[in-house]
Design a protein around this motif. Structure first.
Motif, PDB file in Angstrom:
ATOM      1  N   SER A   1      33.572  35.146  41.456  1.00  0.00           N
ATOM      2  CA  SER A   1      33.175  35.105  39.858  1.00  0.00           C
ATOM      3  C   SER A   1      32.122  36.156  39.492  1.00  0.00           C
ATOM      4  O   SER A   1      30.932  36.028  40.014  1.00  0.00           O
ATOM      5  CB  SER A   1      32.607  33.794  39.614  1.00  0.00           C
ATOM      6  OG  SER A   1      32.239  33.495  38.189  1.00  0.00           O
ATOM      7  N   LEU A   2      32.475  37.002  38.708  1.00  0.00           N
ATOM      8  CA  LEU A   2      31.764  38.242  38.352  1.00  0.00           C
ATOM      9  C   LEU A   2      31.401  38.321  36.735  1.00  0.00           C
ATOM     10  O   LEU A   2      32.448  38.070  36.263  1.00  0.00           O
ATOM     11  CB  LEU A   2      32.437  39.530  38.961  1.00  0.00           C
ATOM     12  CG  LEU A   2      32.444  39.740  40.549  1.00  0.00           C
ATOM     13  CD1 LEU A   2      33.019  41.072  40.975  1.00  0.00           C
ATOM     14  CD2 LEU A   2      30.992  39.580  41.085  1.00  0.00           C
ATOM     15  N   SER A   3      30.524  38.804  36.233  1.00  0.00           N
ATOM     16  CA  SER A   3      30.327  38.978  34.962  1.00  0.00           C
ATOM     17  C   SER A   3      31.290  40.350  34.606  1.00  0.00           C
ATOM     18  O   SER A   3      31.797  40.884  35.565  1.00  0.00           O
ATOM     19  CB  SER A   3      28.927  39.392  34.438  1.00  0.00           C
ATOM     20  OG  SER A   3      28.471  40.797  35.105  1.00  0.00           O
ATOM     21  N   ASP A   4      31.651  40.442  33.331  1.00  0.00           N
ATOM     22  CA  ASP A   4      32.293  41.420  33.014  1.00  0.00           C
ATOM     23  C   ASP A   4      31.832  42.810  33.367  1.00  0.00           C
ATOM     24  O   ASP A   4      32.680  43.739  33.744  1.00  0.00           O
ATOM     25  CB  ASP A   4      32.481  41.740  31.366  1.00  0.00           C
ATOM     26  CG  ASP A   4      33.400  40.233  30.905  1.00  0.00           C
ATOM     27  OD1 ASP A   4      33.824  39.361  31.486  1.00  0.00           O
ATOM     28  OD2 ASP A   4      33.616  39.897  29.718  1.00  0.00           O
ATOM     29  N   HIS A   5      30.571  42.917  33.297  1.00  0.00           N
ATOM     30  CA  HIS A   5      30.039  44.318  33.526  1.00  0.00           C
ATOM     31  C   HIS A   5      30.079  44.486  34.981  1.00  0.00           C
ATOM     32  O   HIS A   5      30.430  45.633  35.595  1.00  0.00           O
ATOM     33  CB  HIS A   5      28.509  44.226  33.174  1.00  0.00           C
ATOM     34  CG  HIS A   5      27.718  45.270  33.260  1.00  0.00           C
ATOM     35  ND1 HIS A   5      27.980  46.888  32.923  1.00  0.00           N
ATOM     36  CD2 HIS A   5      26.971  45.584  34.499  1.00  0.00           C
ATOM     37  CE1 HIS A   5      27.164  47.621  33.397  1.00  0.00           C
ATOM     38  NE2 HIS A   5      26.473  46.942  34.508  1.00  0.00           N
ATOM     39  N   ALA A   6      29.817  43.509  35.856  1.00  0.00           N
ATOM     40  CA  ALA A   6      29.938  43.590  37.171  1.00  0.00           C
ATOM     41  C   ALA A   6      31.389  44.021  37.609  1.00  0.00           C
ATOM     42  O   ALA A   6      31.429  44.660  38.589  1.00  0.00           O
ATOM     43  CB  ALA A   6      29.233  42.392  37.804  1.00  0.00           C
TER      44      ALA A   6
ATOM     45  N   LYS B   1      42.329  39.003  30.390  1.00  0.00           N
ATOM     46  CA  LYS B   1      41.069  39.377  30.291  1.00  0.00           C
ATOM     47  C   LYS B   1      40.792  40.172  31.516  1.00  0.00           C
ATOM     48  O   LYS B   1      40.173  41.351  31.298  1.00  0.00           O
ATOM     49  CB  LYS B   1      40.034  38.242  30.273  1.00  0.00           C
ATOM     50  CG  LYS B   1      38.700  38.512  30.128  1.00  0.00           C
ATOM     51  CD  LYS B   1      37.814  37.475  29.860  1.00  0.00           C
ATOM     52  CE  LYS B   1      36.111  37.865  29.879  1.00  0.00           C
ATOM     53  NZ  LYS B   1      35.383  36.824  29.678  1.00  0.00           N
TER      54      LYS B   1
END
Length: 248
Positions: free
Chosen positions: A74-79, A120
């Motif tokens: 699970s990563l942020s969009d930026h990451a 996404k």
């Protein structure tokens, strides 16, 4: 039987048979140091690909060497964008330095499964590719294919010779029995059926339509070299021209 076909393989992952496989396949997806690989291996694999005229692509994955990039994260969009972009750029700069530019990107393992299935995630993958005019290698009718086409990005659709598919045309989770195929005769026959009739028999024994530009053999499969040899021979014996989807 299609007249022209590409054979690709995931390489630079420390399996020990890269040099031999590069004599058979026509496109290489090179690990970029996250799930596997290191700068020395990346440079060496690029040089071997150039010597053999094999199209070289980036194979970014999750930063997960212990799980070989096959565990969801699970990563942020930026990451997510940063992770993929850094891997592509590190390999692309090496390729540019030897005057053998990269041709494509194929996300690895759990990252590839996610971007094939989720729009996404596919959008984030395409965002990470924005700095380079590279083709995207992905499953036929995948979310990644749809997003890439919307952005007018070249797409190379691939078929996994040694993996089971579900009824939606996605790969069956490796945790399920018989999700990875090992019988070379069965693998080759399924491939020929897909090429000749455009039909794939799924994990639940349904028939679904299939079309693709490239055939993938996993480099970490124990019989990868033997399987790649058999696939190339049967394709050429059937009159197909085996060559990279992009010519250098």
């Amino acid at each position: 039987m299609t007249s022209i076909i590409d054979i690709n393989c995931d390489l630079g992952e420390g399996m020990g048979s890269d040099a031999e496989l590069l004599n058979i396949v026509t496109s290489a997806n090179i690990a970029c140091g996250a799930h596997a690989g290191d700068p020395q291996t990346m440079q060496h694999t690029l040089m071997l690909a150039k010597q053999r005229g094999v199209a070289a692509g980036a194979h970014p994955g999750y930063q997960d060497r212990e799980g070989f990039g096959r565990r969801p994260h699970s990563l942020s969009d930026h990451a997510m964008v940063s992770l993929v972009q850094q891997q592509i750029e590190s390999l692309a700069e090496m390729a540019d330095a030897i005057n053998y530019p990269l041709s494509h990107v194929r996300a690895h393992g759990a990252l590839g499964n996610l971007t094939d299935a989720d729009e996404k995630a596919a959008t984030l993958l395409l965002d990470a590719m924005a700095q380079r005019p590279l083709a995207l290698m992905t499953l036929t009718n995948s979310a990644a294919q749809r997003i890439a086409q919307q952005r007018h990005r070249p797409v190379v659709t691939q078929f996994f010779a040694d993996r089971a598919y579900d009824d939606n045309g996605q790969l069956v989770a490796r945790s399920k029995p018989d999700s990875v195929l090992h019988d070379e005769k069965e693998i080759v026959q399924r491939l020929l059926t897909a090429l000749d009739r455009g039909i794939l028999v799924t994990y639940t024994k349904r028939e679904i339509p299939i079309a693709f530009d490239s055939i993938c053999v996993h480099g970490d499969t124990p019989n990868a070299l033997s399987l790649a040899e058999k696939i190339r021979k049967v394709l050429e014996d059937s009159g197909a021209k085996v060559r990279p989807f992009v010519e250098h």
